[in-house]
Design an enzyme around this catalytic site. Structure first.
Site, PDB file in Angstrom:
ATOM      1  N   PRO A 220       0.814  -1.222   0.000  1.00 10.68           N
ATOM      2  CA  PRO A 220       0.000   0.000   0.000  1.00 10.68           C
ATOM      3  C   PRO A 220       0.849   1.275   0.000  1.00 10.68           C
ATOM      4  O   PRO A 220       0.337   2.368  -0.256  1.00 10.68           O
ATOM      5  CB  PRO A 220      -0.840  -0.101   1.280  1.00 10.68           C
ATOM      6  CG  PRO A 220      -0.330  -1.262   2.046  1.00 10.68           C
ATOM      7  CD  PRO A 220       0.566  -2.070   1.178  1.00 10.68           C
TER       8      PRO A 220
ATOM      9  N   GLU B 211       3.003  -7.483   8.326  1.00  9.72           N
ATOM     10  CA  GLU B 211       3.096  -6.020   8.390  1.00  9.72           C
ATOM     11  C   GLU B 211       3.818  -5.429   7.192  1.00  9.72           C
ATOM     12  O   GLU B 211       3.725  -4.249   6.918  1.00  9.72           O
ATOM     13  CB  GLU B 211       3.828  -5.586   9.667  1.00  9.72           C
ATOM     14  CG  GLU B 211       3.003  -5.705  10.934  1.00  9.72           C
ATOM     15  CD  GLU B 211       1.683  -4.950  10.840  1.00  9.72           C
ATOM     16  OE1 GLU B 211       1.720  -3.734  10.604  1.00  9.72           O
ATOM     17  OE2 GLU B 211       0.630  -5.575  11.003  1.00  9.72           O
TER      18      GLU B 211
ATOM     19  N   ARG C  94      -3.810  -8.189 -20.854  1.00  3.26           N
ATOM     20  CA  ARG C  94      -4.800  -7.873 -21.886  1.00  3.26           C
ATOM     21  C   ARG C  94      -4.304  -6.810 -22.862  1.00  3.26           C
ATOM     22  O   ARG C  94      -4.861  -6.640 -23.939  1.00  3.26           O
ATOM     23  CB  ARG C  94      -6.147  -7.481 -21.270  1.00  3.26           C
ATOM     24  CG  ARG C  94      -6.134  -6.203 -20.494  1.00  3.26           C
ATOM     25  CD  ARG C  94      -7.365  -6.098 -19.629  1.00  3.26           C
ATOM     26  NE  ARG C  94      -8.595  -6.169 -20.423  1.00  3.26           N
ATOM     27  CZ  ARG C  94      -9.047  -5.205 -21.207  1.00  3.26           C
ATOM     28  NH1 ARG C  94      -8.374  -4.080 -21.316  1.00  3.26           N
ATOM     29  NH2 ARG C  94     -10.169  -5.336 -21.887  1.00  3.26           N
TER      30      ARG C  94
ATOM     31  N   ASP D 144     -11.461   1.050 -24.408  1.00  6.22           N
ATOM     32  CA  ASP D 144     -11.807   0.900 -22.998  1.00  6.22           C
ATOM     33  C   ASP D 144     -11.727   2.241 -22.274  1.00  6.22           C
ATOM     34  O   ASP D 144     -10.971   3.109 -22.665  1.00  6.22           O
ATOM     35  CB  ASP D 144     -10.800  -0.021 -22.276  1.00  6.22           C
ATOM     36  CG  ASP D 144     -11.118  -1.482 -22.491  1.00  6.22           C
ATOM     37  OD1 ASP D 144     -12.177  -1.781 -23.032  1.00  6.22           O
ATOM     38  OD2 ASP D 144     -10.272  -2.306 -22.097  1.00  6.22           O
TER      39      ASP D 144
HETATM   40  N1  ADE Z   1      -0.853  -5.149  -0.053  1.00  7.21           N
HETATM   41  C1  ADE Z   1      -1.749  -4.770   0.888  1.00  7.21           C
HETATM   42  N2  ADE Z   1      -2.518  -3.778   0.467  1.00  7.21           N
HETATM   43  C2  ADE Z   1      -2.119  -3.487  -0.821  1.00  7.21           C
HETATM   44  C3  ADE Z   1      -2.525  -2.547  -1.786  1.00  7.21           C
HETATM   45  N3  ADE Z   1      -3.514  -1.676  -1.566  1.00  7.21           N
HETATM   46  N4  ADE Z   1      -1.879  -2.537  -2.975  1.00  7.21           N
HETATM   47  C4  ADE Z   1      -0.860  -3.387  -3.199  1.00  7.21           C
HETATM   48  N5  ADE Z   1      -0.436  -4.306  -2.325  1.00  7.21           N
HETATM   49  C5  ADE Z   1      -1.052  -4.361  -1.136  1.00  7.21           C
END
Ligand code: ADE
Length: 257
Positions: A107, A134, A172, A187
């Site tokens: 994230p 984590e 794709r 698209d």
């Molecule tokens: N791992 C946990 N959350 C994630 C996300 N939003 N994007 C990529 N990998 C992740």
């Protein structure tokens, strides 16, 4: 193209990789996708891959050893014959390491979008590393010179679903992956990718002409292709304005407007 996915849950990939366009692209030899279990590279008899964070704090962190060993094993595997058609051998390319781009799913990463998908679709090789717990020991990112990608501002239980999203969006785009070459171009987000604004798609209709009292717009039955194209363009703009005005603003900013 060759895509390697390093994960603690290889079984999660069995179904998504074996249906529809992804399955066909592999059968056609456009892409080879290999999933490798990081746990197979654990050093101890308990197959340990995570440990407590130095400095304290909640959760567990993925240890660098198994990820490095797994990566080094996978990086040695040559792309299968024919997957770099028309391109110089990977090893021979100046500045292009044999293993291609290394991507950690987290994230904390750069947000994934259609232009990143297009960029990745140009590569001969990708190695995607899905984390759990984590997160990754920082030396994994630094030591593997990995870039980081996030698929959105939310926390998933691991990087596996994110890796699947990226594989799906990239494959794709490979020439020949879609039956109809044009369908990728029109698209949402791909419209006018060069100097036009990205727009949402216009509404689609198929048979029957009337469904539960809802009629297909007359213009689509008119046979007037110029008018239909104009109507679709207007619909695209209108929908974008209504549902994703940020796309138009972003387009303006990118144009310096
Ligand atoms: N791992 C946990 N959350 C994630 C996300 N939003 N994007 C990529 N990998 C992740």
């Amino acid at each position: 193209m060759r895509i390697d996915i390093l994960t603690l849950f290889p079984e999660m990939f069995e179904s998504p990789l074996n249906y529809s366009i992804l399955k066909r692209a592999q059968e056609q030899g456009l892409v080879a996708i290999a999933v490798t279990n990081i746990r197979d590279f654990a050093a101890d008899r308990y197959r340990k891959v995570d440990d407590k964070p130095y400095g304290g704090g909640p959760g567990m962190v993925m240890m660098p050893g198994p990820v490095f060993d797994c990566f080094e094993h996978v990086a040695k595997l040559a792309p299968p014959e024919g997957l770099c058609r028309g391109r110089p051998a990977l090893e021979a390319r100046a500045g292009c390491p044999r293993h291609g781009r290394v991507i950690l799913l987290t994230p904390q990463g750069t947000p994934f979008n259609q232009s990143k998908a297009r960029e990745l679709a140009q590569e001969d090789r990708l190695i995607l590393i899905a984390g759990r717990y984590e997160g990754f020991d920082e030396r994994i990112r630094v030591g593997l010179n990995a870039e980081q990608i996030s698929i959105g501002d939310y926390i998933l239980n691991g990087g596996e679903l994110a890796a699947m999203v990226i594989v799906d969006a990239v494959v794709r785009l490979l020439p020949g992956a879609l039956g109809d070459e044009d369908s990728a171009k029109s698209d949402s987000f791909s419209v006018g990718a060069n100097d036009d604004l990205p727009l949402l798609e216009y509404p689609h209709y198929t048979r029957p002409e009337v469904f539960r009292g809802l009629k297909v717009p007359d213009i689509l039955l008119s046979g007037d292709h110029a008018k239909i194209a104009q109507w679709r363009r207007e619909q695209s703009l209108e929908r974008t304005r209504q549902w994703r005005p940020d796309l138009l603003e972003r387009g303006d900013r990118e144009k310096g407007g």
